[in-house]
Structures are given as structure tokens and as C-alpha cells.
Motif scaffolding. Sequence first.
Motif, PDB file in Angstrom:
ATOM      1  N   UNK A  27       0.821  -1.219   0.000  1.00  0.00           N
ATOM      2  CA  UNK A  27       0.000   0.000   0.000  1.00  0.00           C
ATOM      3  C   UNK A  27       0.851   1.264   0.000  1.00  0.00           C
ATOM      4  N   UNK A  28       0.400   2.266  -0.755  1.00  0.00           N
ATOM      5  CA  UNK A  28       1.116   3.536  -0.818  1.00  0.00           C
ATOM      6  C   UNK A  28       0.599   4.448   0.300  1.00  0.00           C
ATOM      7  N   UNK A  29       1.401   4.573   1.356  1.00  0.00           N
ATOM      8  CA  UNK A  29       1.092   5.477   2.464  1.00  0.00           C
ATOM      9  C   UNK A  29       2.159   6.572   2.398  1.00  0.00           C
ATOM     10  N   UNK A  30       1.764   7.754   1.988  1.00  0.00           N
ATOM     11  CA  UNK A  30       2.723   8.805   1.658  1.00  0.00           C
ATOM     12  C   UNK A  30       3.744   9.101   2.764  1.00  0.00           C
ATOM     13  N   UNK A  31       3.329   9.300   4.034  1.00  0.00           N
ATOM     14  CA  UNK A  31       4.328   9.585   5.079  1.00  0.00           C
ATOM     15  C   UNK A  31       5.350   8.446   5.239  1.00  0.00           C
ATOM     16  N   UNK A  32       4.883   7.212   5.137  1.00  0.00           N
ATOM     17  CA  UNK A  32       5.788   6.058   5.276  1.00  0.00           C
ATOM     18  C   UNK A  32       6.751   5.993   4.096  1.00  0.00           C
ATOM     19  N   UNK A  33       6.222   6.239   2.897  1.00  0.00           N
ATOM     20  CA  UNK A  33       7.072   6.200   1.705  1.00  0.00           C
ATOM     21  C   UNK A  33       8.110   7.323   1.755  1.00  0.00           C
ATOM     22  N   UNK A  34       7.707   8.507   2.204  1.00  0.00           N
ATOM     23  CA  UNK A  34       8.631   9.638   2.292  1.00  0.00           C
ATOM     24  C   UNK A  34       9.712   9.391   3.335  1.00  0.00           C
ATOM     25  N   UNK A  35       9.327   8.761   4.453  1.00  0.00           N
ATOM     26  CA  UNK A  35      10.327   8.433   5.481  1.00  0.00           C
ATOM     27  C   UNK A  35      11.350   7.452   4.926  1.00  0.00           C
ATOM     28  N   UNK A  36      10.882   6.441   4.198  1.00  0.00           N
ATOM     29  CA  UNK A  36      11.796   5.456   3.604  1.00  0.00           C
ATOM     30  C   UNK A  36      12.732   6.124   2.609  1.00  0.00           C
ATOM     31  N   UNK A  37      12.194   7.078   1.827  1.00  0.00           N
ATOM     32  CA  UNK A  37      13.025   7.788   0.852  1.00  0.00           C
ATOM     33  C   UNK A  37      14.122   8.589   1.563  1.00  0.00           C
ATOM     34  N   UNK A  38      13.755   9.245   2.662  1.00  0.00           N
ATOM     35  CA  UNK A  38      14.753   9.989   3.445  1.00  0.00           C
ATOM     36  C   UNK A  38      15.860   9.058   3.938  1.00  0.00           C
ATOM     37  N   UNK A  39      15.458   7.875   4.417  1.00  0.00           N
ATOM     38  CA  UNK A  39      16.432   6.895   4.892  1.00  0.00           C
ATOM     39  C   UNK A  39      17.305   6.392   3.749  1.00  0.00           C
ATOM     40  N   UNK A  40      16.675   6.165   2.598  1.00  0.00           N
ATOM     41  CA  UNK A  40      17.426   5.699   1.423  1.00  0.00           C
ATOM     42  C   UNK A  40      18.525   6.679   1.054  1.00  0.00           C
ATOM     43  N   UNK A  41      18.173   7.966   0.975  1.00  0.00           N
ATOM     44  CA  UNK A  41      19.168   8.965   0.601  1.00  0.00           C
ATOM     45  C   UNK A  41      20.218   9.151   1.704  1.00  0.00           C
ATOM     46  N   UNK A  42      19.805   8.970   2.945  1.00  0.00           N
ATOM     47  CA  UNK A  42      20.784   9.057   4.043  1.00  0.00           C
ATOM     48  C   UNK A  42      21.824   7.951   3.926  1.00  0.00           C
ATOM     49  N   UNK A  43      21.363   6.731   3.649  1.00  0.00           N
ATOM     50  CA  UNK A  43      22.285   5.595   3.530  1.00  0.00           C
ATOM     51  C   UNK A  43      23.160   5.712   2.283  1.00  0.00           C
ATOM     52  N   UNK A  44      22.614   6.290   1.211  1.00  0.00           N
ATOM     53  CA  UNK A  44      23.435   6.534   0.026  1.00  0.00           C
ATOM     54  C   UNK A  44      24.531   7.550   0.345  1.00  0.00           C
ATOM     55  N   UNK A  45      24.186   8.536   1.175  1.00  0.00           N
ATOM     56  CA  UNK A  45      25.179   9.521   1.594  1.00  0.00           C
ATOM     57  C   UNK A  45      26.280   8.889   2.432  1.00  0.00           C
ATOM     58  N   UNK A  46      25.891   7.973   3.311  1.00  0.00           N
ATOM     59  CA  UNK A  46      26.876   7.257   4.137  1.00  0.00           C
ATOM     60  C   UNK A  46      27.814   6.451   3.242  1.00  0.00           C
ATOM     61  N   UNK A  47      27.231   5.708   2.292  1.00  0.00           N
ATOM     62  CA  UNK A  47      28.040   4.889   1.390  1.00  0.00           C
ATOM     63  C   UNK A  47      28.937   5.756   0.515  1.00  0.00           C
ATOM     64  N   UNK A  48      28.427   6.912   0.106  1.00  0.00           N
ATOM     65  CA  UNK A  48      29.216   7.827  -0.723  1.00  0.00           C
ATOM     66  C   UNK A  48      30.450   8.309   0.029  1.00  0.00           C
ATOM     67  N   UNK A  49      30.281   8.604   1.306  1.00  0.00           N
ATOM     68  CA  UNK A  49      31.414   9.053   2.125  1.00  0.00           C
ATOM     69  C   UNK A  49      32.430   7.924   2.321  1.00  0.00           C
ATOM     70  N   UNK A  50      31.938   6.704   2.515  1.00  0.00           N
ATOM     71  CA  UNK A  50      32.820   5.547   2.694  1.00  0.00           C
ATOM     72  C   UNK A  50      33.683   5.329   1.458  1.00  0.00           C
TER      73      UNK A  50
END
Length: 250
Positions: A125-148
Amino acid sequence: MAPIGTLTGPTGNPRNNKVRIVAQFLGIELNTTPNFVMNVDNKTEEYIAKFPTGKVPAFEGANDFKLVDSSAIAYYVASQAGSNSPLLGQTAEETAEILQYMFFAEADFMPALAGTVYPILGYMPFVKPAQQFSEEQLFRFLGVLDAILLNKTFLVGERITIADIAFACDLMTAYALYLTSEDRKKYRNVTRYFKTMINQPAFKAVVGEVTLCVERVKPQPSAKDAKKAEKKAEKKPAEQPKKAEKKAKE
């Protein structure tokens, strides 16, 4: 060399590919199941008897050894090249680092990616707040990997390890469906790393050419929402005569 066992699951699945790429890299033979149907074949009595969790992919060795979870299977396959397997750690510290990145990919990055992309694809199911939170986490983890990866070609040491294969396979969905050219520029170290991995002969032999995302996938209605819309559409024609009749009586 005779196959060491059978990898069960759909051959195009990224988790399945992870194991096949490890085998390809090391020249290890595996039997596969190209006609496997997800959510059908893994629900049969025979499958559940062998693999009680019903998880896919699954592995059954020529010695009757059974295993589930793609990372565990990939690690086992890599170990079949011997104690000096080039994909495994040569020291306790290297082994620990490899496991650290594999756990990071599976426990942090993949749930964030799934929570971002699966609702858009209609898998959940598409629940906008949940999807947006996951997107924020996704970009955060990409940032972590980018720094590594700022001053690194590979995650552990100066050679490809199983951690690189596992992470690159998990990145594949993100780069194919969600990360646009602007995103790829923002996480340039991850993009460089991903391109290095998918251009390895073992990757190309299993997945072929990878097409990068041009435009993000658009939200798709889930099967449940589609059925609701269909029922609503069916009700409308029946409701119209009733409304007309009511107005005529009035």
C-alpha cells in the motif's frame, strides 16, 4: 567441474543474481531453476518440506546441504573456492568488515529501498508519510556509502569481495528505477563504484547490460486499490437510474 548444488528461485531476481555472480566470478558451477514461479513454487508441500520458511532463493547442495537467505548462500558458494577464496577475507579483520557491509546492505539499505520503491510499484500500500520516510532513509544511507567510498575503489581492501557483489546487486534496483541523473551526480562516489561493479565480466555474464534510470517510476495502484476502483465503477451505472427515479418522484 560438476555443479555444487541447485540454486532455486527466479533467475532474474537481484537476490538470486547475487549468488550466481559469486559463482561466475569463481568459476563454480550451479544448477538453476529458470522456470521457477515466485509465490507458487515456493508454496508447494515439497518446497516447504525442504525449506520450512518458504524463502527464496534457496540452495540444496549435491551433498544434501540446505540453505536459505541469499547472502548466506553467496557466502557458502564463495567458500567453495577454498580457504584462500579471493572473495572472502584473508584475516579476521577483513572478514568482519565484509560481514559489516553485507549486514548494512541487507538490514539498512534494502528495507529503505523497498519502502521507497515497492509502494510506487504497487507491491504494498502507498502510504505517503511512510514512503517519504523510507526515501529519506534511502538517501541518508546513500550519503553514508558515498562518504565511505570517497577514497576507495572497493569496500574492503584493494580487491572485489563478496561484500561488493552483495551491495552492487542491492543497488541495482535503485539505479534502474529511482536514481535519476541528478541523483547519480549527487552520489558520484557510489555511482562510480556501481559502474565499476556492473562492468565486471562476471556481472555482465549474469545480468547483461544495466540500463540506468531516466525518469523515476510513477506510483502504481496496488491490486487491492485496483479492485476497489473496479467495484466503484461497476456500482455507478446501477446508481444513476435510482437517482433519476428519486428525482422524478420528488
